[in-house]
Design a protein around this motif. Structure first.
Motif, PDB file in Angstrom:
ATOM      1  N   CYS A 180     -72.235 -76.189  37.395  1.00 55.08           N
ATOM      2  CA  CYS A 180     -71.773 -75.885  38.739  1.00 55.08           C
ATOM      3  C   CYS A 180     -70.735 -76.915  39.156  1.00 55.08           C
ATOM      4  CB  CYS A 180     -72.917 -75.964  39.744  1.00 55.08           C
ATOM      5  SG  CYS A 180     -74.297 -74.895  39.346  1.00 55.08           S
ATOM      6  N   HIS A 190     -69.295 -74.191  46.531  1.00 50.86           N
ATOM      7  CA  HIS A 190     -70.040 -74.185  45.277  1.00 50.86           C
ATOM      8  C   HIS A 190     -69.474 -73.106  44.363  1.00 50.86           C
ATOM      9  CE1 HIS A 190     -73.872 -74.927  43.017  1.00 50.86           C
ATOM     10  NE2 HIS A 190     -73.459 -73.806  42.452  1.00 50.86           N
ATOM     11  N   VAL A 191     -69.136 -73.499  43.137  1.00 45.97           N
ATOM     12  CA  VAL A 191     -68.616 -72.539  42.160  1.00 45.97           C
ATOM     13  C   VAL A 191     -69.509 -72.586  40.925  1.00 45.97           C
ATOM     14  CG1 VAL A 191     -66.650 -71.888  40.713  1.00 45.97           C
ATOM     15  CG2 VAL A 191     -66.248 -72.907  42.967  1.00 45.97           C
ATOM     16  N   HIS A 192     -70.039 -71.437  40.475  1.00 41.27           N
ATOM     17  CA  HIS A 192     -70.833 -71.375  39.249  1.00 41.27           C
ATOM     18  C   HIS A 192     -69.854 -71.300  38.085  1.00 41.27           C
ATOM     19  CE1 HIS A 192     -73.962 -70.605  42.094  1.00 41.27           C
ATOM     20  NE2 HIS A 192     -73.442 -69.446  42.448  1.00 41.27           N
TER      21      HIS A 192
HETATM   22 NI    NI Z   1     -73.967 -72.888  40.521  1.00 39.86          NI
END
Ligand code: NI
Length: 144
Positions: free
Chosen positions: A104, A96-98
Motif C-alpha cells: 500500500c 491510500h493506494v493499493h
Molecule cells: Ni492498501
C-alpha cells in the motif's frame, strides 16, 4: 507581471568557484534539465532556506509524508492507525493506494508545529513493515 516588472526585482551577483566544481555543477544541471545556472542556483538556495526555516520547531509548517508498506505485516495496520488517531489534529488529508496484492502507498498532508510533524513522521517511519518513507517539508515561501 511583465518581464520588466519581474527583472526589476532581480539582483545579480558574481560567483567564483573551482573549475572542476563548476564542471560537476554543469553536468548536474544538464542531467536535471535546468535551462541555465541561475535557475539551478535559485532552486538550491530555496531548498536550503526551507531546510533552515524548519529549524524553528515551534513555527507552523506544512509537509507531505509518503509511506509504502506491506499491509499483511502483523500488527502494522493497527500501529499505523493508532499513531494517526493520536495526531489526528495534524493530518489535513490522507490518500491510500493499493499498489499490488501486498503493498500500500499512503500519503498524508500534515499541518502544525514542525516539532510535532517531525515526531509523527519518525513514529510512522519506524514502524516495522514500512518499506519506504519520505517526509517532504513544504513552504509557502512567505517565511523565507
Ligand atoms: Ni492498501
Amino acid at each position: 507581471m511583465t518581464t520588466s516588472d519581474h527583472s526589476a526585482k532581480l539582483a545579480r551577483f558574481g560567483v567564483s568557484m573551482e573549475r572542476n566544481l563548476l564542471d560537476g555543477f554543469d553536468r548536474l544541471i544538464a542531467a536535471k534539465g535546468y535551462a541555465n545556472r541561475s535557475e539551478a542556483i535559485r532552486d538550491l538556495v530555496r531548498g536550503e532556506l526551507v531546510r533552515r526555516s524548519w529549524t524553528n520547531l515551534k513555527a507552523k509548517r506544512v509537509a507531505v509524508l509518503a509511506l509504502v508498506y506491506d499491509h499483511e505485516h502483523s500488527d502494522l495496520l493497527h500501529r499505523l492507525t493508532h499513531v494517526q488517531h493520536e495526531h489526528g489534529d495534524l493530518i489535513v488529508s490522507s490518500l491510500h493506494v493499493h499498489l499490488d496484492c501486498d503493498n500500500c502507498l499512503e500519503v498524508l498532508t500534515l499541518k502544525g508545529p514542525a516539532s510535532r510533524i517531525e515526531r509523527l513522521a519518525e513514529q510512522m517511519l519506524s514502524i516495522r513493515g514500512v518499506k519506504y518513507g519520505q517526509l517532504m517539508r513544504a513552504t509557502t515561501g512567505k517565511d523565507l
